[in-house]
Design a protein around this motif. Structure first.
Motif, PDB file in Angstrom:
ATOM      1  N   PRO A 123      17.914  50.305  46.193  1.00  0.00           N
ATOM      2  CA  PRO A 123      16.652  50.846  46.718  1.00  0.00           C
ATOM      3  C   PRO A 123      16.840  52.246  47.289  1.00  0.00           C
ATOM      4  N   SER A 124      15.961  53.170  46.904  1.00  0.00           N
ATOM      5  CA  SER A 124      16.119  54.576  47.265  1.00  0.00           C
ATOM      6  C   SER A 124      14.800  55.150  47.755  1.00  0.00           C
ATOM      7  N   VAL A 125      14.904  56.042  48.738  1.00  0.00           N
ATOM      8  CA  VAL A 125      13.734  56.714  49.286  1.00  0.00           C
ATOM      9  C   VAL A 125      13.982  58.212  49.282  1.00  0.00           C
ATOM     10  N   MET A 126      12.989  58.955  48.833  1.00  0.00           N
ATOM     11  CA  MET A 126      13.020  60.425  48.876  1.00  0.00           C
ATOM     12  C   MET A 126      12.026  60.884  49.944  1.00  0.00           C
ATOM     13  N   VAL A 127      12.504  61.663  50.906  1.00  0.00           N
ATOM     14  CA  VAL A 127      11.640  62.237  51.935  1.00  0.00           C
ATOM     15  C   VAL A 127      11.605  63.752  51.729  1.00  0.00           C
ATOM     16  N   ILE A 128      10.427  64.284  51.464  1.00  0.00           N
ATOM     17  CA  ILE A 128      10.288  65.727  51.220  1.00  0.00           C
ATOM     18  C   ILE A 128      10.088  66.423  52.563  1.00  0.00           C
ATOM     19  N   ASP A 129      11.148  67.056  53.052  1.00  0.00           N
ATOM     20  CA  ASP A 129      11.072  67.628  54.403  1.00  0.00           C
ATOM     21  C   ASP A 129      11.759  68.982  54.542  1.00  0.00           C
ATOM     22  N   HIS A 130      12.376  69.480  53.463  1.00  0.00           N
ATOM     23  CA  HIS A 130      13.195  70.689  53.593  1.00  0.00           C
ATOM     24  C   HIS A 130      12.542  71.942  53.011  1.00  0.00           C
ATOM     25  N   SER A 131      11.309  71.840  52.556  1.00  0.00           N
ATOM     26  CA  SER A 131      10.717  72.947  51.809  1.00  0.00           C
ATOM     27  C   SER A 131       9.734  73.788  52.596  1.00  0.00           C
ATOM     28  N   VAL A 132       9.344  73.336  53.776  1.00  0.00           N
ATOM     29  CA  VAL A 132       8.298  74.055  54.509  1.00  0.00           C
ATOM     30  C   VAL A 132       8.918  75.197  55.324  1.00  0.00           C
ATOM     31  N   PRO A 133       8.411  76.428  55.157  1.00  0.00           N
ATOM     32  CA  PRO A 133       8.960  77.579  55.877  1.00  0.00           C
ATOM     33  C   PRO A 133       8.113  77.943  57.095  1.00  0.00           C
ATOM     34  N   VAL A 134       8.732  78.649  58.038  1.00  0.00           N
ATOM     35  CA  VAL A 134       7.977  79.193  59.176  1.00  0.00           C
ATOM     36  C   VAL A 134       7.514  80.607  58.791  1.00  0.00           C
ATOM     37  N   GLU A 135       6.626  80.656  57.838  1.00  0.00           N
ATOM     38  CA  GLU A 135       6.052  81.954  57.464  1.00  0.00           C
ATOM     39  C   GLU A 135       5.105  82.441  58.561  1.00  0.00           C
ATOM     40  N   PHE A 136       4.403  81.494  59.175  1.00  0.00           N
ATOM     41  CA  PHE A 136       3.432  81.817  60.216  1.00  0.00           C
ATOM     42  C   PHE A 136       3.801  81.072  61.495  1.00  0.00           C
ATOM     43  N   ALA A 137       3.619  81.723  62.613  1.00  0.00           N
ATOM     44  CA  ALA A 137       3.956  81.129  63.914  1.00  0.00           C
ATOM     45  C   ALA A 137       3.046  81.706  64.979  1.00  0.00           C
ATOM     46  N   ARG A 138       3.046  81.057  66.140  1.00  0.00           N
ATOM     47  CA  ARG A 138       2.318  81.537  67.313  1.00  0.00           C
ATOM     48  C   ARG A 138       0.815  81.658  67.070  1.00  0.00           C
ATOM     49  N   SER A 139       0.258  80.716  66.295  1.00  0.00           N
ATOM     50  CA  SER A 139      -1.188  80.694  66.091  1.00  0.00           C
ATOM     51  C   SER A 139      -1.633  79.263  65.842  1.00  0.00           C
ATOM     52  N   ALA A 140      -2.905  78.994  66.101  1.00  0.00           N
ATOM     53  CA  ALA A 140      -3.430  77.639  65.963  1.00  0.00           C
ATOM     54  C   ALA A 140      -3.433  77.165  64.513  1.00  0.00           C
ATOM     55  N   ASP A 141      -3.537  78.103  63.573  1.00  0.00           N
ATOM     56  CA  ASP A 141      -3.593  77.723  62.160  1.00  0.00           C
ATOM     57  C   ASP A 141      -2.255  77.881  61.456  1.00  0.00           C
ATOM     58  N   ALA A 142      -1.180  78.060  62.208  1.00  0.00           N
ATOM     59  CA  ALA A 142       0.137  78.287  61.601  1.00  0.00           C
ATOM     60  C   ALA A 142       0.555  77.121  60.716  1.00  0.00           C
ATOM     61  N   MET A 143       0.342  75.880  61.185  1.00  0.00           N
ATOM     62  CA  MET A 143       0.783  74.722  60.413  1.00  0.00           C
ATOM     63  C   MET A 143       0.041  74.643  59.084  1.00  0.00           C
ATOM     64  N   ALA A 144      -1.265  74.832  59.100  1.00  0.00           N
ATOM     65  CA  ALA A 144      -2.053  74.756  57.873  1.00  0.00           C
ATOM     66  C   ALA A 144      -1.623  75.844  56.891  1.00  0.00           C
ATOM     67  N   LYS A 145      -1.366  77.033  57.411  1.00  0.00           N
ATOM     68  CA  LYS A 145      -0.949  78.139  56.542  1.00  0.00           C
ATOM     69  C   LYS A 145       0.433  77.877  55.950  1.00  0.00           C
ATOM     70  N   ASN A 146       1.355  77.365  56.768  1.00  0.00           N
ATOM     71  CA  ASN A 146       2.705  77.084  56.262  1.00  0.00           C
ATOM     72  C   ASN A 146       2.680  75.978  55.212  1.00  0.00           C
ATOM     73  N   LEU A 147       1.835  74.966  55.428  1.00  0.00           N
ATOM     74  CA  LEU A 147       1.715  73.888  54.446  1.00  0.00           C
ATOM     75  C   LEU A 147       1.156  74.422  53.130  1.00  0.00           C
ATOM     76  N   ALA A 148       0.198  75.346  53.228  1.00  0.00           N
ATOM     77  CA  ALA A 148      -0.374  75.947  52.020  1.00  0.00           C
ATOM     78  C   ALA A 148       0.693  76.741  51.255  1.00  0.00           C
ATOM     79  N   VAL A 149       1.521  77.486  52.006  1.00  0.00           N
ATOM     80  CA  VAL A 149       2.604  78.241  51.369  1.00  0.00           C
ATOM     81  C   VAL A 149       3.593  77.281  50.717  1.00  0.00           C
ATOM     82  N   GLU A 150       3.908  76.187  51.411  1.00  0.00           N
ATOM     83  CA  GLU A 150       4.852  75.203  50.882  1.00  0.00           C
ATOM     84  C   GLU A 150       4.371  74.661  49.536  1.00  0.00           C
ATOM     85  N   PHE A 151       3.112  74.292  49.449  1.00  0.00           N
ATOM     86  CA  PHE A 151       2.602  73.749  48.191  1.00  0.00           C
ATOM     87  C   PHE A 151       2.486  74.815  47.114  1.00  0.00           C
TER      88      PHE A 151
END
Length: 899
Positions: free
Chosen positions: A123-151
Motif C-alpha cells: 500500500p502506497s500514498v503520494m502526498v503532493i506537498d513540495h511544489s508550492v513556492p513562496v512567490e507571494f508573501a505578506r498579503s491576505a491573498d498570498a496563499m491563493a496566488k501561490n496556489l495558482a502559481v503552483e497549478f
C-alpha cells in the motif's frame, strides 16, 4: 500464510468488541525477546509474519533474535530482510518513482511480458506537498496566488500523478494544498497497529511500519511507528513487493531525565540532541528513547525529535508507544475501538511502554543521557543543522563566522569589509540598511515544527504580545507561514492569534514544505542588489530541519534553524547578531525598551491555550475531505489507459532512458578502464550539492535546454518540480552554486576536461567524455551524500557517465541509491584519502573487479596512473551485488517480472 509460514504455530488470538483478531505471539518464540529493544521487536515481528523462506527466511528471524548489545558497527555483517507495512511518497521524489514504474510497464511489454503485472503491491500514498513556492508573501491573498502559481507551473505533473493514482492499484494520492507529508502521516495516515486481512479471511494485527522517499519519514517514530527514509529507487522496490535488505543495526539508548525549563521549546531540545548525537556518531544506527523524561514530552515534542533523525545521522529516533501516544490518537480523532485494539495488542505482545518503569528497559548497545533541565534556547547554523548555538552566544558566534576561513562556520569576510552596508530605498519612502547578519527571510515552515502545537501557538502568543507592545517587522524581510496541515490553521484561528501573526507579516502562504525545501521564492530585486553589490552575508531564519548551503535561497549565505518563536523574534530584531538579553527589540508606545523576555510565553501559558482550543473535531473536519482536493485539482482531466501517453514535447514528464538497450539476460561483469575524474570534492557533499531542488539558474545547462524548447525564464520553475524529466535533471546534476570542485579555482558547477584542461560546465564536460567513450569516476571526502534522500542524486551522476565514486564515507540512504542505479561506491581505507594518496584528479583510473565475483565489503584495487591503492567495496549485502550485476534495481525488477 499459515500453510507456508514456519511460525504459523505461534499465531494466537483475542476477541475485542465481538471481533476475533489473530497475532503472532513473539514472546513465546524465544525468551530473548524481552531483552530486545522495542524497535528491534518490530523488525522481528515483520520477519516472523512474512517468513516464507524465500524473501524472508528463518535465518532472518534467528539473526534478529540473536541481536545483542555487543553488536558493533563495522564488525557486524548480519544482513536481514524487512518488509514494511506501507510506503509514503512526496511529489518531488514521487514523480520520478511513478515515472519509473510507468516506464517499467513499457519495458516489460517490449521484452514480451505482461505490463499489468507492474503494480504497487505494498500500500502506497503520494502526498503532493513540495511544489508550492513562496512567490507571494505578506498579503491576505498570498496563499491563493501561490496556489495558482503552483497549478500553473505543475499542471502536467499533477495530471500525471492523478493518472498514476487511477492507473495503478494500491495507490492513493493526497492532492496539493493539503499539508506536509510527514504531518499528514502523523495526524491521519498512520495506524500504529495495522488491522489486515489474512489469506484465510481472518483479521490479523501487526505493528504499523513505513518507509518513505523523504529522509524525514523518521518523524513517524514519535508515534511509535517504525519508519525511515529510503531513496526513491528503494521505495520503488518495496512498492513492487520487495523486502528491504538491511544490516542489523546497533541500538543507542537515549535516556531522558529531568524537566524542561518553562521558557525552552521542543525545538531547543531537538537541536541539543542533534548536536550531541552527531558528535557521538550514530550513522546507520537506531536511536531509541527511554527514561522518565520521555513522559514529560508531548507526542508532538517526540515527533519533532524523531523528525530530525537524519540531522543527527540515525536511521531512526524511536519512541515506543505509551499512554501519551494513545491520548494523541484520541485527540487526532482515531476511534476508541481502534485505541483499545492498539492497547491490547501491544500489551499482549510486550510492545507497550511505561517510561517510568525501569524494569521495562531493554538492553542497548550504548546509553546516552540528557538532563532536560540543561537545555537552553538554541538555534543551529549557519550552514548545518547540527551546529547548535545557544541564543545567548549567537552574537559572538556570528561575528566569529564572518571572519573565519570559508567552511561550515566561516565566510572569510575581510576585516575592512566587516562593516559594509547596503542601502534600500523602499516603497514606503524610508531608507533601510542591510549589513552582515541582516535577516531577509523569516519563515515558519517545515514538518519538524508545524506539527507541534506548543511552538506554533507559542509563536502566535509571542506575536500577540509583540503587536500589543507596538513592535513590527521591517517591510523588506520576506516573512511567511506555511502550516503543515489544515489543523494548524484551525487552531491558530480558534485561539485568536492569526491577526497578530498577519500584523507582523506572517500570513499563511500555502500548505507545503515551501521555504525548508528551497521554495522560498524570489527576494525583492532591491534586496538582491544590496546584498550582491556589497557582498553581504545576510541571513535566513526558518523553523525547518535543513539549512545546507544554497538550499534556502542563493542570497542567504547564513541560514539558521530556530523555533517558530525565535523566527518571529529574529524577524522583529531584523538581524541575527543580536544579544537578546542586553539589546531591546524595540520600544513601546511609552518609549520603554521591550526585550524578548517581555513577550516570551511560558510553557504553561502555551499549554493552557493548547488544552482549550485543540479538539478532535478539528482533525475530523480537516481530514474528512482531504482526498477531494481543491477545485483546480478536481477539474484536472486525466487520460484513460494503463500505459501512459508520453508527450515528446514535455519538459516535465519524459520516459527515462534507464531501460534502453536492456535484454532479458544479465550482463557480464566488466572492469572500469581508463576512466577520468569528473569532480574532486571535499567533505560533507550533500544531495543539495549533487541534485539541487531550488530555482534553475538562467545561465545553467538546464536553462539552455529549456530555452531551446521555448520555455521562458519565468517558467523554468525548480529542479524539484522537473524530476520527472531526465533531460533537465541530468543537466542539473552538481548544479549547486556553492559546489567546491578542487579541479577549478572558483565555487560553482564547473570542472576541467582532461586531457584538454578546458574549463566547462559539468554537464558539458560529461557530454564530451561520453562522445570520447571515456567512463568517469568521482572522488570525494567524508559524509558523501548527506541530506535529503533524492534518487536523482544517484540518477544524475549515472546519466553523466559516472561509473564509480571513491569517498572516505557515505550517508546511508545515498549509498543505497548509488547501488540501486548501478554505480559502484568505493571507500578509502581508514586513514587514507585523496589528499594522503596525493590524488589531484588529473589521473587516469582503472578499477579492477575480481574475476571470481564480488563479495560484500571486499577490497578492490584502484590504479590512478602510478598510484595503486586498495578501497573497500561498499556493497554491504549480497542483494547489493545482485542489483549491481543487473545494472541497478530497476533492471532487476523488470527481469524479475519477466520471469
Amino acid at each position: 500464510m499459515s500453510g507456508s509460514n514456519p511460525y504459523a504455530k505461534f499465531l494466537k488470538q483475542f476477541t475485542q468488541a465481538g471481533t476475533t483478531y489473530k497475532y503472532f505471539d513473539l514472546a513465546s518464540i524465544d525468551s530473548r525477546y524481552s531483552q530486545l529493544p522495542y524497535s528491534i521487536r518490530v523488525l522481528l515481528e515483520s520477519a516472523v509474519r512474512n517468513c516464507d523462506n524465500f524473501q524472508v527466511t528463518e535465518k532472518d528471524v534467528h539473526s534478529i533474535l540473536n541481536w545483542t548489545p555487543a553488536l558493533k558497527q563495522g564488525s557486524n555483517d548480519v544482513e536481514i530482510a524487512f518488509k514494511p507495512a506501507r510506503v509514503i511518497l512526496h511529489d518531488y521524489n514521487g514523480v520520478p518513482v511513478m515515472v519509473d514504474i510507468a516506464a517499467m510497464r513499457e519495458a516489460v511489454l517490449k521484452l514480451g511480458g505482461d505490463p499489468e503485472k507492474v503494480n504497487p503491491i505494498c500500500p502506497s500514498v503520494m502526498v503532493i506537498d513540495h511544489s508550492v513556492p513562496v512567490e507571494f508573501a505578506r498579503s491576505a491573498d498570498a496563499m491563493a496566488k501561490n496556489l495558482a502559481v503552483e497549478f500553473q507551473r505543475n499542471k502536467e505533473r499533477f495530471t500525471f500523478l492523478k493518472w498514476a493514482a487511477k492507473a495503478f492499484n494500491n495507490m492513493i494520492c493526497v492532492p496539493p494544498g493539503s499539508g506536509i507529508i510527514h504531518q499528514i502521516n502523523l495526524e491521519y495516515l498512520s495506524h500504529v497497529v495495522v488491522e489486515d486481512e489474512a489469506a484465510d479471511g481472518s483479521k490479523i494485527l501487526y505493528p504499523d511500519s513505513s518507509v518513505g522517499n523523504d529522509s524525514h519519514t523518521t518523524m513517524i517514530n514519535g508515534l511509535g511507528v517504525l519508519g525511515w527514509g529510503v531513496g526513491g529507487i528503494e521505495a520503488e522496490a518495496v512498492m513492487l513487493g520487495q523486502a528491504i535488505s538491511m544490516v542489523l543495526p546497533e541500538v543507542i539508548g537515549y535516556k531522558l531525565v529531568g524537566k524542561l525549563n518553562p521558557l525552552v521549546t521542543s525545538t531547543d531540545v531537538v537541536l541539543t540532541i542533534t548536536k550531541q548525537l552527531r558528535q557521538l556518531g550514530v550513522v546507520g544506527k537506531f536511536v531509541e528513547f527511554f527514561g522518565p523524561g520521555v513522559a514529560e514530552l508531548s507526542l508532538a515534542d517526540r515527533a519533532t525529535i524523531s523528525n530530525m533523525g537524519p540531522e543527527y545521522g540515525a536511521t531512526i529516533g524511536y519512541f515506543p508507544v505509551d499512554e501519551n501516544t494513545l491520548s494523541y490518537m484520541r485527540l487526532s480523532n482515531r476511534s476508541e475501538k481502534k485505541i483499545d485494539i492498539i492497547r491490547q495488542y501491544l500489551k499482549t505482545t510486550q510492545q507497550f511502554r511505561d517510561y517510568a518503569d525501569p524494569t521495562q528497559d531493554p538492553k542497548y548497545t550504548q546509553v546516552v543521557t540528557l538532563d532536560l533541565a540543561t537545555v537552553v534556547s538554541s538555534v543551529s547554523g549557519p550552514k548545518r543543522p547540527h551546529d547548535r548555538v545557544s541564543v545567548s552566544d549567537m552574537q559572538e558566534d556570528f561575528k566569529s563566522c564572518l571572519s573565519s576561513p570559508v567552511g561550515f562556520k566561516g565566510f572569510a569576510i575581510k576585516p575592512e569589509a566587516l562593516k559594509d552596508v547596503g542601502k534600500l530605498n523602499w516603497d514606503d519612502g524610508k531608507t533601510y540598511k542591510l549589513q552582515h547578519g541582516s535577516v531577509v527571510i523569516a519563515a515558519i515552515t517545515s514538518c519538524a515544527n508545524t506539527s507541534n502545537p506548543s511552538v506554533m501557538l507559542g509563536a502566535g502568543l509571542l506575536a500577540k504580545k509583540a503587536v500589543e507592545k507596538g513592535l513590527d517587522v521591517m517591510p523588506y524581510i520576506k516573512t511567511s507561514l506555511s502550516p503543515g496541515s489544515g489543523v494548524v490553521t484551525y487552531y491558530l484561528k480558534e485561539s485568536g492569534v492569526i491577526p497578530y501573526l498577519e500584523k507582523l507579516g506572517f500570513n499563511i502562504v500555502g500548505y507545503g514544505c515551501m521555504t525548508c525545501i528551497g521554495n522560498s521564492g524570489p527576494l525583492h530585486e532591491k534586496v538582491v542588489n544590496a546584498i550582491e553589490s556589497n557582498n553581504l552575508v545576510c541571513a535566513g531564519v526558518l523553523s525547518g530541519n535543513r539549512n545546507f548551503e544554497g538550499r534556502i535561497h542563493p542570497n542567504t549565505r547564513a541560514n539558521y534553524l530556530a523555533s517558530p518563536l525565535l523566527v518571529i523574534a529574529y524577524a522583529i530584531a531584523g538581524r541575527v547578531d543580536i544579544d537578546f538579553e542586553k539589546e531591546p527589540l524595540g520600544v513601546d508606545a511609552n518609549g520603554n525598551n521591550v526585550f524578548l523576555r517581555d513577550i516570551w510565553p511560558t510553557r504553561s501559558e502555551i499549554q493552557e491555550v493548547e488544552n482549550k482550543y485543540i479538539i478532535p473535531s478539528m482533525y475530523q473536519d480537516t481530514y474528512s475531505k482531504i482526498e477531494l482536493g481543491t477545485e483546480e485539482w478536481q477539474s484536472l482531466q486525466v487520460p484513460d489507459g494503463n500505459l501512459y501517453s508520453w508527450n515528446p514535447d514535455s519538459t516535465y514528464i519524459k520516459c527515462p532512458p534507464f531501460f534502453e538497450g536492456m535484454t532479458r539476460e544479465v550482463p557480464k561483469l566488466k572492469d572500469i578502464e581508463k576512466a577520468r575524474c569528473l569532480l574532486l570534492l571535499g567533505d560533507f557533499i550533500t544531495t543539495d550539492h549533487i541534485c539541487p531542488a531550488g530555482a534553475i539558474a538562467r545561465t545553467s545547462p538546464a536553462a539552455r535546454y529549456l530555452a531551446d524548447r521555448n520555455v521562458t525564464p519565468r517558467d523554468f520553475n525548480t529542479y524539484g518540480t522537473r524530476r520527472g524529466h531526465d533531460g533537465v535533471m541530468s543537466r542539473g546534476a552538481f548544479g549547486n552554486i556553492r559546489l567546491v570542485n578542487k579541479l577549478v579555482a572558483k565555487t560553482g558547477p564547473r570542472t576541467l576536461h582532461f586531457p584538454s584542461q578546458e574549463e566547462l560546465d559539468i554537464f558539458d564536460a560529461a557530454q564530451r567524455y561520453r562522445e570520447e567513450g571515456t567512463p568517469l569516476v568521482l572522488v570525494a571526502g567524508k559524509d558523501y551524500g548527506t541530506g535529503s534522500s533524492r534518487d536523482w542524486a544517484a540518477k544524475g551522476p549515472l546519466l553523466l557517465g559516472i561509473k564509480a565514486i571513491i569517498a572516505e564515507s557515505y550517508e546511508r540512504i545515498h549509498r543505497s541509491n548509488l547501488v540501486g542505479m548501478g554505480i559502484i561506491p568505493l571507500q578509502f581505507l581508514p586513514g587514507q584519502s585523496a589528499e594522503t594518496l596525493k590524488l589531484n584528479g588529473q589521473e587516469v583510473y582503472d578499477i579492477i573487479l575480481p574475476e571470481s565475483g564480488l563479495k560484500p565489503g571486499q577490497r578492490i584495487q584502484v590504479k590512478a596512473n602510478d598510484i595503486n591503492f586498495e578501497t573497500i567495496l561498499r556493497f554491504d549485502t549480497d542483494v547489493d551485488i545482485t542489483y549491481y550485476r543487473h545494472g541497478g534495481i530497476l533492471n532487476y525488477m523488470v527481469r524479475k517480472m519477466l520471469s
